[in-house]
Design an enzyme around this catalytic site. Structure first.
Site: not given
Ligand SMILES: O=P(O)(O)OC[C@H]1O[C@H](OP(=O)(O)OP(=O)(O)O)[C@H](O)[C@@H]1O
Length: 106
Positions: A25-26, A29, A79, A92
């Protein structure tokens, strides 16, 4: 197929049966995304184990109890954009991680 009604994954998750899975994962959160995916892989797809590696761990925002086994950096509750992280698809592709000014999203 081991499909999930809410998860849209471009892989056949049934191939994880009996295997040790590492989710990359990136950012972690709230932890809701990983929590759902991890539970699904273990309970429905019968993965042998699921561990998580992330670049950023924003633990202050956690809503469920989940901790990445491996992480690059702890992340303060700002953020964050860039390096794959977006705000409404903006920023992004920034080649660095930045902090978005609150006036940009409030
Ligand atoms: O711990 P959490 O609150 O679940 O958030 C983490 C997720 O949120 C982001 O994805 P996002 O849904 O923003 O999609 P993206 O990767 O396409 O930007 C990120 O890449 C994780 O997958």
């Amino acid at each position: 197929m081991c499909a999930h009604p809410f998860l849209k994954v471009g892989l056949d998750l049934s191939t994880t049966k009996g295997r040790h899975v590492v989710l990359v994962e990136d950012i972690v959160d709230t932890g809701l995304t990983l929590s759902l995916l991890k539970a699904h892989l273990l309970q429905e797809c019968q993965a042998a184990s699921v561990s998580v590696v992330c670049l950023l761990d924003k633990a202050a925002r956690r809503k469920v109890q989940i901790a990445p086994e491996y992480k690059g950096f702890d992340c303060p509750d700002f953020f964050i954009v860039g390096y794959g992280l977006d705000f409404n698809e903006y920023y992004r592709t920034l080649p660095y991680i930045g902090v978005l000014k609150p006036e940009k999203y409030q």
